[in-house]
Motif scaffolding. Structure first.
Motif, mmCIF file in Angstrom:
data_model
loop_
_atom_site.group_PDB
_atom_site.id
_atom_site.type_symbol
_atom_site.label_atom_id
_atom_site.label_comp_id
_atom_site.label_asym_id
_atom_site.label_seq_id
_atom_site.Cartn_x
_atom_site.Cartn_y
_atom_site.Cartn_z
ATOM 1 N N UNK A 91 0.857 -1.181 0.000
ATOM 2 C CA UNK A 91 0.000 0.000 0.000
ATOM 3 C C UNK A 91 0.902 1.244 0.000
ATOM 4 N N UNK A 92 0.742 2.081 -1.040
ATOM 5 C CA UNK A 92 1.559 3.277 -1.204
ATOM 6 C C UNK A 92 0.756 4.510 -0.791
ATOM 7 N N UNK A 93 1.402 5.366 -0.025
ATOM 8 C CA UNK A 93 0.763 6.598 0.432
ATOM 9 C C UNK A 93 1.438 7.774 -0.278
ATOM 10 N N UNK A 94 0.685 8.447 -1.142
ATOM 11 C CA UNK A 94 1.240 9.488 -2.001
ATOM 12 C C UNK A 94 1.390 10.806 -1.246
ATOM 13 N N UNK A 95 2.457 11.519 -1.565
ATOM 14 C CA UNK A 95 2.669 12.843 -1.007
ATOM 15 C C UNK A 95 1.868 13.876 -1.817
ATOM 16 N N UNK A 106 -2.908 12.248 -8.515
ATOM 17 C CA UNK A 106 -3.658 11.364 -7.630
ATOM 18 C C UNK A 106 -3.350 9.906 -7.955
ATOM 19 N N UNK A 107 -3.749 9.023 -7.054
ATOM 20 C CA UNK A 107 -3.470 7.594 -7.216
ATOM 21 C C UNK A 107 -4.054 7.051 -8.507
ATOM 22 N N UNK A 108 -5.210 7.566 -8.912
ATOM 23 C CA UNK A 108 -5.854 7.090 -10.137
ATOM 24 C C UNK A 108 -4.992 7.348 -11.371
ATOM 25 N N UNK A 109 -4.072 8.318 -11.320
ATOM 26 C CA UNK A 109 -3.174 8.576 -12.444
ATOM 27 C C UNK A 109 -2.271 7.372 -12.711
ATOM 28 N N UNK A 110 -1.878 6.675 -11.652
ATOM 29 C CA UNK A 110 -1.076 5.465 -11.823
ATOM 30 C C UNK A 110 -1.932 4.331 -12.386
ATOM 31 N N UNK A 111 -3.138 4.186 -11.882
ATOM 32 C CA UNK A 111 -4.031 3.144 -12.391
ATOM 33 C C UNK A 111 -4.251 3.340 -13.892
ATOM 34 N N UNK A 112 -4.510 4.569 -14.299
ATOM 35 C CA UNK A 112 -4.742 4.868 -15.708
ATOM 36 C C UNK A 112 -3.502 4.544 -16.536
ATOM 37 N N UNK A 113 -2.340 4.978 -16.072
ATOM 38 C CA UNK A 113 -1.105 4.758 -16.826
ATOM 39 C C UNK A 113 -0.798 3.273 -16.980
ATOM 40 N N UNK A 165 -6.845 2.306 -6.832
ATOM 41 C CA UNK A 165 -6.767 3.532 -6.046
ATOM 42 C C UNK A 165 -7.797 3.453 -4.935
ATOM 43 N N UNK A 166 -7.355 3.386 -3.689
ATOM 44 C CA UNK A 166 -8.274 3.314 -2.559
ATOM 45 C C UNK A 166 -8.870 4.687 -2.273
ATOM 46 N N UNK A 167 -8.085 5.723 -2.528
ATOM 47 C CA UNK A 167 -8.557 7.102 -2.490
ATOM 48 C C UNK A 167 -7.528 7.933 -3.247
ATOM 49 N N UNK A 168 -7.654 9.245 -3.212
ATOM 50 C CA UNK A 168 -6.772 10.100 -4.019
ATOM 51 C C UNK A 168 -5.306 9.944 -3.648
ATOM 52 N N UNK A 169 -5.022 9.581 -2.398
ATOM 53 C CA UNK A 169 -3.630 9.526 -1.936
ATOM 54 C C UNK A 169 -3.145 8.118 -1.594
ATOM 55 N N UNK A 170 -3.940 7.102 -1.898
ATOM 56 C CA UNK A 170 -3.553 5.729 -1.526
ATOM 57 C C UNK A 170 -3.699 4.787 -2.715
ATOM 58 N N UNK A 171 -2.619 4.121 -3.054
ATOM 59 C CA UNK A 171 -2.606 3.142 -4.140
ATOM 60 C C UNK A 171 -2.234 1.786 -3.570
#
Length: 549
Positions: A91-95, A106-113, A165-171
């Motif tokens: 579980x990654x916590x984004x700054x 946001x975390x969804x940017x990684x999911x999309x990529x 993406x669990x939320x905007x800051x959690x992947x």
């Protein structure tokens, strides 16, 4: 208007530092280097060569980043992470991060990529715009749970892939099997985020300077095809205060003698590559010898053999070509930087690697008598009736010298004729990917330090195999090694050794020549933050000009 205003601000920042973004501009704190090749790609999903990865390090940042000294993974976009006891869930916590035009990352940017890399064009999910691409390293994501089945069409729902993406800051990421090098792999371009709105608005043109949006320490400021690419400081980068340069200019001169002239004329600060016919003279020159670096490199120089075309579809022919090459002569007389002749594909500097000589004489060596016997057994005694071969290489004085040497060795020891084809790198890569070659100059630089990075790319379904070689037993050995965690390291390495043995002696789809050293000329009196390492990767955010006292 929102995308326009930050870009204007960027230009003001660049101008205030005295850096105009012009190639060769020496104003401000800028670094001018020769990257040897015209960039093939800027899009992280499509990057497959080291020259492009160097630029990617300036323009994008992944969940993790490279430590400038050790290249071990350190926090990047993710400021921290939690790993489950079995190592399969992270579980990654984004700054707090922003894209270069101001949008929040946001975390969804990684999911999309990542979905974009794994979605084959023409098979996009219904109702979802993904602008799918033919990812150069899609198989690098097979470490994710369900990624291989989704990419290969056995599963249609991307929700089955282990990233969410669990939320905007959690992947949250779920792995298919223990992958000790996963945090290191996240530094690689394939795993970088991309700005969805920009990609889908501009599609294949999103990487043009006027459209570009990234999240790295620098942004794409200018590009002159066939000449140079310029990046400038990104005012929206989360760690902008750490960035030491105003900009970097990457020249794309692939003529090393021209690049050296530019260096001597003080038009550039950093030159990669070398002319093998002049390296000894360089070492005698006080100015050049002080600037010349040639550390051990996590890479292997080899030739690919297209096993789909006769006579290369015959293992005996492939082995004959291997045994007829005098690798020691190449490293002694042509490369001249202390390179070690290759007996396999995995270089000695790979983590936990056990050299061939420690596991039995199973590697490949120079044995012309054995080579002639194999060729005769294949029906081509003394080269009689053997069709002319073509050996293709990308433009480089070193590649040309080595190809000419191998051409002579095959003529002398096997009696066969070889025609050399010199091609610009982008053309060379495209034809190789299309299978339009017989023998093709190639190389592999480790994406991480574990030996698997040198063995997985030659598996039957690997994107970068390109030889047409398919071997179920080899695939099984490599796949079985992936299922073993750190507690079974000895057993895992034994499987990898067996796989390499089968590759070199039982399949021979490649001709390994030597293990790299990475030569470059750098003005050490001008810059700091550049540390020699086995992967020749130097995060640009840490490079800065030295201040004179």
């Amino acid at each position: 208007m929102r995308a326009f205003i930050p870009f204007v601000c960027l230009l003001l920042v660049v101008a205030s530092c005295g850096f105009t973004g012009e190639a060769g501009d020496r104003k401000g704190d800028c670094l001018v280097m020769n990257n040897l090749a015209e960039p093939s790609q800027i899009d992280p999903a499509l990057i497959s060569v080291v020259e492009d990865q160097r630029i990617n390090l300036a323009l994008f940042e992944g969940l993790t980043s490279y430590d400038p000294h050790t290249l071990k993974p350190i926090p990047g976009v993710a400021e921290r992470w939690e790993i489950s006891d079995d190592g399969l869930r992270i579980r990654f916590f984004l700054r707090e991060c922003h894209w270069s035009q101001g949008d929040q990352l946001v975390a969804e940017d990684f999911v999309y990529a990542w979905r974009r890399v794994l979605t084959v064009p023409g098979r996009e999910e219904k109702g979802k715009q993904s602008y799918a691409v033919v990812g150069a390293y899609s198989d690098a994501m097979y470490c994710l749970k369900g990624a291989k089945d989704f990419h290969q069409g056995r599963e249609d729902d991307f929700g089955s892939v282990g990233v969410r993406a669990l939320d905007a800051k959690t992947l949250e990421v779920e792995l298919a099997s223990p992958t000790p090098w996963f945090l290191e792999l996240l530094c690689f371009p394939t795993f970088m985020p991309v700005h969805r709105a920009t990609v889908e608005r501009h599609r294949e043109y999103w990487t043009r300077p006027e459209n570009f949006v990234g999240n790295g320490a620098f942004v794409l400021a200018k590009r002159r095809i066939g000449d140079s690419l310029t990046v400038a400081r990104n005012a929206h980068y989360w760690d902008a205060d750490q960035v030491g340069l105003d900009g970097i200019v990457y020249y794309s001169t692939d003529q090393i003698d021209t690049a050296l002239d530019q260096y001597l004329a003080e038009e550039t600060d950093w030159v990669r590559g070398f002319n093998p016919k002049k390296v000894r003279a360089w070492r005698k020159d006080p100015q050049l010898s002080r600037a010349l670096q040639a550390p051990e490199y996590l890479g292997t120089y080899f030739y690919r053999l297209n096993v789909r075309v006769p006579p290369l579809d015959d293992l005996r022919v492939r082995l004959a070509l291997n045994y007829a090459v005098d690798r020691a002569a190449i490293t002694e007389h042509l490369t001249g930087l202390g390179e070690e002749p290759a007996r396999g594909i995995v270089p000695p500097c790979a983590a936990a690697f056990v050299p061939w000589q420690d596991i039995g004489d199973e590697g490949i060596s120079f044995d012309p008598e054995r080579a002639r016997a194999l060729l005769a057994d294949a029906g081509f005694a003394a080269g009689k009736n053997f069709p002319s071969l073509t050996l293709a290489y990308n433009t480089d004085v070193k590649n040309k010298a080595i190809a000419e040497a191998v051409q002579q060795m095959w003529r002398e020891h096997l009696g066969i004729r070889v025609e050399l084809h010199n091609r610009e790198k982008r053309v060379h890569m495209a034809l190789e990917r299309a299978g339009d070659y017989q023998v093709s100059r190639g190389s592999w630089v480790g994406d991480y330090t574990d030996p698997t990075t040198f063995l997985e790319f030659l598996m039957s379904d690997a994107t970068n195999n390109r030889t047409g070689w398919v071997d179920a037993e080899y695939d099984r050995l490599v796949a079985d090694s992936r299922r073993l965690g750190p507690a079974k390291q000895a057993q895992r390495l034994e499987l990898l050794q067996k796989a390499e043995r089968r590759l070199i002696r039982g399949g021979a789809p490649i001709i390994p020549l030597f293990y790299f050293r990475t030569p470059y000329l750098l003005r050490p009196e001008r810059f700091e933050g550049i540390h020699p390492n086995s992967r020749d990767l130097h995060p640009p955010k840490y490079i800065r000009k030295k201040r004179r006292s």
